[in-house]
Design a protein around this motif. Structure first.
Motif, PDB file in Angstrom:
ATOM      1  N   MET A  51       0.833  -1.203   0.000  1.00  0.00           N
ATOM      2  CA  MET A  51       0.000   0.000   0.000  1.00  0.00           C
ATOM      3  C   MET A  51       0.867   1.251   0.000  1.00  0.00           C
ATOM      4  O   MET A  51       0.653   2.180  -0.774  1.00  0.00           O
ATOM      5  N   ARG A  52       1.859   1.232   0.869  1.00  0.00           N
ATOM      6  CA  ARG A  52       2.730   2.405   1.010  1.00  0.00           C
ATOM      7  C   ARG A  52       3.516   2.659  -0.281  1.00  0.00           C
ATOM      8  O   ARG A  52       3.628   3.801  -0.745  1.00  0.00           O
ATOM      9  N   ASN A  53       4.079   1.605  -0.863  1.00  0.00           N
ATOM     10  CA  ASN A  53       4.891   1.756  -2.070  1.00  0.00           C
ATOM     11  C   ASN A  53       4.053   2.229  -3.257  1.00  0.00           C
ATOM     12  O   ASN A  53       4.469   3.096  -4.028  1.00  0.00           O
ATOM     13  N   ASP A  54       2.847   1.656  -3.407  1.00  0.00           N
ATOM     14  CA  ASP A  54       1.978   2.077  -4.507  1.00  0.00           C
ATOM     15  C   ASP A  54       1.559   3.533  -4.338  1.00  0.00           C
ATOM     16  O   ASP A  54       1.524   4.312  -5.312  1.00  0.00           O
ATOM     17  N   ALA A  55       1.221   3.912  -3.100  1.00  0.00           N
ATOM     18  CA  ALA A  55       0.814   5.296  -2.841  1.00  0.00           C
ATOM     19  C   ALA A  55       1.948   6.258  -3.164  1.00  0.00           C
ATOM     20  O   ALA A  55       1.739   7.298  -3.807  1.00  0.00           O
ATOM     21  N   ALA A  56       3.184   5.923  -2.736  1.00  0.00           N
ATOM     22  CA  ALA A  56       4.329   6.795  -2.987  1.00  0.00           C
ATOM     23  C   ALA A  56       4.595   6.927  -4.485  1.00  0.00           C
ATOM     24  O   ALA A  56       4.892   8.018  -4.990  1.00  0.00           O
ATOM     25  N   ARG A  57       4.470   5.820  -5.228  1.00  0.00           N
ATOM     26  CA  ARG A  57       4.722   5.861  -6.676  1.00  0.00           C
ATOM     27  C   ARG A  57       3.692   6.745  -7.384  1.00  0.00           C
ATOM     28  O   ARG A  57       4.044   7.600  -8.207  1.00  0.00           O
ATOM     29  N   TRP A  58       2.425   6.556  -7.052  1.00  0.00           N
ATOM     30  CA  TRP A  58       1.381   7.343  -7.689  1.00  0.00           C
ATOM     31  C   TRP A  58       1.481   8.828  -7.323  1.00  0.00           C
ATOM     32  O   TRP A  58       1.299   9.696  -8.156  1.00  0.00           O
ATOM     33  N   MET A  59       1.788   9.104  -6.058  1.00  0.00           N
ATOM     34  CA  MET A  59       1.937  10.502  -5.638  1.00  0.00           C
ATOM     35  C   MET A  59       3.069  11.178  -6.403  1.00  0.00           C
ATOM     36  O   MET A  59       2.953  12.339  -6.822  1.00  0.00           O
ATOM     37  N   ALA A  60       4.160  10.471  -6.597  1.00  0.00           N
ATOM     38  CA  ALA A  60       5.281  11.032  -7.365  1.00  0.00           C
ATOM     39  C   ALA A  60       4.886  11.273  -8.822  1.00  0.00           C
ATOM     40  O   ALA A  60       5.216  12.312  -9.410  1.00  0.00           O
ATOM     41  N   ASP A  61       4.163  10.315  -9.406  1.00  0.00           N
ATOM     42  CA  ASP A  61       3.723  10.463 -10.801  1.00  0.00           C
ATOM     43  C   ASP A  61       2.818  11.682 -10.977  1.00  0.00           C
ATOM     44  O   ASP A  61       2.819  12.323 -12.040  1.00  0.00           O
ATOM     45  N   LEU A  62       2.047  12.018  -9.932  1.00  0.00           N
ATOM     46  CA  LEU A  62       1.115  13.147 -10.006  1.00  0.00           C
ATOM     47  C   LEU A  62       1.760  14.467  -9.605  1.00  0.00           C
ATOM     48  O   LEU A  62       1.108  15.510  -9.616  1.00  0.00           O
ATOM     49  N   GLY A  63       3.034  14.436  -9.236  1.00  0.00           N
ATOM     50  CA  GLY A  63       3.738  15.659  -8.869  1.00  0.00           C
ATOM     51  C   GLY A  63       3.631  16.026  -7.404  1.00  0.00           C
ATOM     52  O   GLY A  63       3.893  17.179  -7.025  1.00  0.00           O
ATOM     53  N   PHE A  64       3.258  15.044  -6.554  1.00  0.00           N
ATOM     54  CA  PHE A  64       3.101  15.307  -5.116  1.00  0.00           C
ATOM     55  C   PHE A  64       4.145  14.550  -4.299  1.00  0.00           C
ATOM     56  O   PHE A  64       3.889  14.127  -3.165  1.00  0.00           O
ATOM     57  N   SER A  65       5.328  14.396  -4.841  1.00  0.00           N
ATOM     58  CA  SER A  65       6.355  13.599  -4.147  1.00  0.00           C
ATOM     59  C   SER A  65       6.825  14.254  -2.850  1.00  0.00           C
ATOM     60  O   SER A  65       7.433  13.598  -2.008  1.00  0.00           O
ATOM     61  N   HIS A  66       6.541  15.560  -2.669  1.00  0.00           N
ATOM     62  CA  HIS A  66       6.957  16.230  -1.437  1.00  0.00           C
ATOM     63  C   HIS A  66       6.123  15.796  -0.235  1.00  0.00           C
ATOM     64  O   HIS A  66       6.489  16.076   0.916  1.00  0.00           O
ATOM     65  N   ILE A  67       5.023  15.088  -0.473  1.00  0.00           N
ATOM     66  CA  ILE A  67       4.150  14.648   0.619  1.00  0.00           C
ATOM     67  C   ILE A  67       4.576  13.242   1.052  1.00  0.00           C
ATOM     68  O   ILE A  67       4.594  12.307   0.242  1.00  0.00           O
ATOM     69  N   ASN A  68       4.902  13.092   2.310  1.00  0.00           N
ATOM     70  CA  ASN A  68       5.337  11.813   2.880  1.00  0.00           C
ATOM     71  C   ASN A  68       4.109  10.949   3.149  1.00  0.00           C
ATOM     72  O   ASN A  68       3.292  11.269   4.011  1.00  0.00           O
ATOM     73  N   VAL A  69       3.975   9.852   2.410  1.00  0.00           N
ATOM     74  CA  VAL A  69       2.774   9.021   2.540  1.00  0.00           C
ATOM     75  C   VAL A  69       2.722   8.277   3.869  1.00  0.00           C
ATOM     76  O   VAL A  69       1.680   7.716   4.227  1.00  0.00           O
ATOM     77  N   ASP A  70       3.851   8.266   4.624  1.00  0.00           N
ATOM     78  CA  ASP A  70       3.858   7.636   5.952  1.00  0.00           C
ATOM     79  C   ASP A  70       3.376   8.580   7.047  1.00  0.00           C
ATOM     80  O   ASP A  70       3.161   8.164   8.189  1.00  0.00           O
ATOM     81  N   ALA A  71       3.197   9.867   6.713  1.00  0.00           N
ATOM     82  CA  ALA A  71       2.809  10.849   7.727  1.00  0.00           C
ATOM     83  C   ALA A  71       1.353  10.654   8.129  1.00  0.00           C
ATOM     84  O   ALA A  71       0.510  10.223   7.343  1.00  0.00           O
ATOM     85  N   LEU A  72       1.069  10.983   9.403  1.00  0.00           N
ATOM     86  CA  LEU A  72      -0.319  11.021   9.830  1.00  0.00           C
ATOM     87  C   LEU A  72      -1.023  12.184   9.132  1.00  0.00           C
ATOM     88  O   LEU A  72      -0.463  13.277   9.014  1.00  0.00           O
ATOM     89  N   THR A  73      -2.221  11.968   8.703  1.00  0.00           N
ATOM     90  CA  THR A  73      -2.937  12.977   7.923  1.00  0.00           C
ATOM     91  C   THR A  73      -3.102  14.284   8.682  1.00  0.00           C
ATOM     92  O   THR A  73      -2.975  15.374   8.116  1.00  0.00           O
ATOM     93  N   ASP A  74      -3.393  14.210   9.971  1.00  0.00           N
ATOM     94  CA  ASP A  74      -3.581  15.415  10.781  1.00  0.00           C
ATOM     95  C   ASP A  74      -2.317  16.258  10.889  1.00  0.00           C
ATOM     96  O   ASP A  74      -2.386  17.431  11.246  1.00  0.00           O
ATOM     97  N   ASP A  75      -1.151  15.655  10.597  1.00  0.00           N
ATOM     98  CA  ASP A  75       0.112  16.393  10.697  1.00  0.00           C
ATOM     99  C   ASP A  75       0.400  17.221   9.445  1.00  0.00           C
ATOM    100  O   ASP A  75       1.349  18.019   9.443  1.00  0.00           O
ATOM    101  N   LEU A  76      -0.393  17.061   8.401  1.00  0.00           N
ATOM    102  CA  LEU A  76      -0.188  17.823   7.169  1.00  0.00           C
ATOM    103  C   LEU A  76      -0.948  19.139   7.221  1.00  0.00           C
ATOM    104  O   LEU A  76      -2.022  19.219   7.812  1.00  0.00           O
ATOM    105  N   PRO A  77      -0.412  20.193   6.606  1.00  0.00           N
ATOM    106  CA  PRO A  77      -1.183  21.439   6.494  1.00  0.00           C
ATOM    107  C   PRO A  77      -2.401  21.225   5.604  1.00  0.00           C
ATOM    108  O   PRO A  77      -2.452  20.292   4.801  1.00  0.00           O
ATOM    109  N   PHE A  78      -3.374  22.122   5.734  1.00  0.00           N
ATOM    110  CA  PHE A  78      -4.664  21.969   5.053  1.00  0.00           C
ATOM    111  C   PHE A  78      -4.490  21.803   3.552  1.00  0.00           C
ATOM    112  O   PHE A  78      -5.115  20.947   2.927  1.00  0.00           O
TER     113      PHE A  78
END
Length: 509
Positions: free
Chosen positions: A121-148
Motif C-alpha cells: 500500500m505504502r509503495n503504490d501510494a508513494a509511486r502514484w503521488m510522485a507520478d502526479l507531482g506530489f512527491s513532497h508529501i510523505n505518505v507515511d505521515a499522519l494525515t492530521d500532521d499535514l497542512p490543510f
C-alpha cells in the motif's frame, strides 16, 4: 454525447415541498475546468452532490462518457471516475496518508483473505503521488500532521489513484470551496496543481471568489434561485457580467412589508466594538432601538461567527467588547446573562439549536420563560404553560393540532414560528436572527417578515443575518456586508432608495 465527459439533462432536486434545484442541463468536456457560480442558496453545492452520488436527483438524467450515469452512492461514483474534494475534508486524521488513499479499497492489498500488505500500500501510494507531482508529501505521515492545502492535494491524488484502480482513464474531480481555508501562497500551489493535472482529468470548481473563476476556468455556469441563469465563456468573464447573471431578479416590496419599515429610531441598544475571534477581525457596529440591521456576505465570510460571538456561543479576544443597553456583556457566561438582559437568538439550525423536537409546542415556547409558568415552589404549572402557548399560537398563526403536539411534527415554517414565540414570550430588547426564513415556504416567509416588522415597531432592535439578498435588502434599514472576516461595506437601505443586489454582491466577492 460522446463529445462530453459528463452532461446533465433537466436535473432537479427537491426536499419535500421545497424545490432547491430545477431543470439543470450542463456539459463538462474532457480536460476542461468548469466553474459553477451563484450567490448563497443558488444550488451550486447541490448539483455537485448530485453529480458525486452524495444525494439522488428527484428528476432528470446524467450521462458520463456518453453512457447513462446514476450513481447509487459516493463510493459508486468514485469507482466510475467521479470524486469530490469537500469543503469539510473527508480524510481521517489519525490514519497515515497511504491508508487514507486506499481507504475502502483495501481488498486490492489483502492476501489470504485477511492479511493486509501495508508495505505494498505504502509503495503504490508513494509511486502514484510522485507520478502526479506530489512527491513532497510523505505518505507515511499522519494525515492530521499535514497542512490543510497538502491534505487537499492528497484528496485530489486519491481521486486519480482510485480512478486508475477502477480502470478509468479520465476522472472528473469536483472541488467545493477549495480555497476557503487557505492563504494566497497555498491557493497558488493548488491552482498550479489543477492546471498541471487537467491534461489527465476534468475539474469542476465552486468558489466564493469571482477572481478565481476568471483565473482558472474555461467556462462558468451561473446559477440563480436553483436554476441556470446563463453560461459565460472565457472571453466574457468580467465580474460585472457574472454579477448581473447571479442577481437579476425583481424585489417584491409587498412580501417584505416595506410600507411598514421604520424611519425613526431610538437610542443605541446593541454596540459591538473591535470584535475579533474565530474567522472574525475588528468588527464594529451599533444598532438603534427599532432598527433592523442586516448582515450579509458569502458563506464563510464570518457573518454567522459574529452573531454566535455576540450571543456567547463563541469566544472573542479581550480587546473586543459587546454592550447591551449600555451595560457591557462579560465574556464568560455571556449567553445566560445576555438572555436575562433581554437578548433573544433565533439560530440558523432550528432543529438542532432552536427547538427540542419531541417536546410539545407549549414546552418549547416556555423554555426561556420557566419562571413565568411556574408556581411559587418553582414547579411548572401546566395550565400556565398551556395558556402561554395558546396566546402565541393565535398571535403567530402557528398551524398545530394544539399546544400538546410534538414540535417535530410541525412544518418548517411553523417550527420557526415556535422558535420566535419563545422569545416573544419574554420582554426582549434585542433580537438576533440567523437566516430566520431558512427552509420555509413563501407563505410562512411573509408571516415571519410581518413578525419582524412588528418587533421593530415596538422598539426591539433586530440584527439579522441572511443568505437571501432580496430578504436582506427588503427588510433592513442598513446592511453591513462582510468579506473574509471583516466588514467590507455599510450600505443604507431606506424604503425609498433600496440598494440593488449588484450593489451588495460587489462588496461580497
Amino acid at each position: 454525447m460522446n463529445d462530453w465527459l459528463l452532461s446533465t439533462d433537466g436535473l432537479s432536486k427537491s426536499y419535500g415541498d421545497i424545490q432547491v434545484l430545477s431543470d439543470i442541463s450542463i456539459q463538462i468536456g474532457f480536460n476542461e475546468i468548469i466553474g459553477i457560480a451563484g450567490e448563497n442558496g443558488a444550488g451550486k453545492s447541490t448539483v455537485m452532490k448530485l453529480i458525486a452520488g452524495v444525494v439522488p436527483p428527484s428528476a432528470g438524467t446524467l450521462s458520463l462518457g456518453g453512457e447513462a450515469y446514476r450513481p447509487s452512492s459516493y463510493r459508486d461514483a468514485v469507482t466510475k471516475g467521479v470524486s469530490m474534494v469537500f469543503q469539510e475534508q473527508a480524510l481521517i486524521g489519525n490514519l497515515r496518508i497511504y491508508e487514507n488513499i486506499f481507504y475502502g479499497f483495501e481488498q486490492r492489498f489483502t492476501h489470504a483473505g485477511a492479511i493486509l500488505d501495508h508495505r505494498a500500500m505504502r509503495n503504490d501510494a508513494a509511486r502514484w503521488m510522485a507520478d502526479l507531482g506530489f512527491s513532497h508529501i510523505n505518505v507515511d505521515a499522519l494525515t492530521d500532521d499535514l497542512p490543510f492545502h497538502d491534505r487537499q492535494m492528497v484528496e485530489i491524488a486519491r481521486a486519480f489513484i482510485l480512478s486508475e484502480i477502477s480502470g478509468i482513464s479520465h476522472p472528473l474531480i469536483l472541488l467545493d470551496e477549495p480555497t476557503a481555508s487557505i492563504g494566497e501562497r497555498e491557493i497558488t500551489i493548488l491552482f498550479e496543481a489543477v492546471q498541471r493535472l487537467r491534461a489527465k482529468a476534468s475539474f469542476v470548481i465552486v468558489t466564493h471568489k469571482l477572481s478565481e473563476y476568471i483565473e482558472l476556468c474555461d467556462r462558468i455556469y451561473v446559477f440563480k434561485d436553483g436554476q441556470q441563469a446563463g453560461e459565460v465563456g472565457k472571453a466574457d468573464m468580467a465580474p460585472e457580467t457574472i454579477h448581473q447573471l447571479m442577481v437579476g431578479r425583481i424585489r417584491d416590496e409587498a412580501l417584505y412589508h416595506e410600507d411598514k419599515q421604520r424611519i425613526d429610531f431610538g437610542p443605541s441598544r446593541l454596540e459591538v466594538s473591535n470584535l475579533t475571534g474565530k474567522d472574525v477581525s475588528n468588527v464594529t457596529f451599533e444598532i438603534a432601538e427599532g432598527e433592523i440591521l442586516g448582515l450579509g456576505g458569502l458563506i464563510g465570510c464570518g457573518k454567522e461567527e459574529v452573531v454566535r460571538t455576540i450571543v456567547g456561543h463563541l469566544p472573542h479576544s479581550e480587546q473586543g467588547a459587546v454592550t447591551l443597553c449600555n451595560a457591557p456583556l462579560p465574556s464568560r457566561n455571556r449567553s445566560s446573562i445576555a438572555k436575562s438582559r433581554g437578548l433573544g437568538y433565533v439560530p440558523k439550525e432550528r432543529k438542532t439549536e432552536g427547538i427540542v423536537g419531541y417536546m410539545s409546542v407549549a414546552q418549547n415556547i416556555s423554555l426561556p420563560s420557566l419562571p413565568m409558568v411556574s408556581n411559587v415552589k418553582g414547579v411548572i404549572a401546566r395550565g400556565k404553560e398551556i395558556s402561554l402557548a395558546r396566546q402565541f399560537i393565535k398571535r403567530l398563526s402557528i398551524r398545530t393540532r394544539g399546544p400538546s403536539q410534538d414540535t417535530i411534527h410541525l412544518s418548517g415554517g411553523n417550527q420557526q414560528k415556535v422558535v420566535l414565540a419563545k422569545w416573544l414570550a419574554r420582554d426582549i430588547t434585542v433580537m438576533v436572527l440567523d437566516n430566520p426564513t431558512r427552509g420555509v415556504d413563501v407563505g410562512a416567509k411573509s408571516e415571519i417578515y410581518q413578525i419582524i416588522r412588528e418587533l421593530a415597531a415596538t422598539g426591539v432592535s433586530v440584527l439579522m443575518v441572511s443568505d437571501d439578498l432580496l430578504e436582506l435588502i427588503g427588510l433592513s434599514n442598513r446592511i453591513l456586508v462582510m468579506r473574509e472576516g471583516q466588514v467590507s461595506a455599510e450600505i443604507d437601505a431606506p424604503v425609498d432608495a433600496k440598494p440593488t443586489e449588484q450593489d451588495i454582491v460587489r462588496h461580497m466577492t
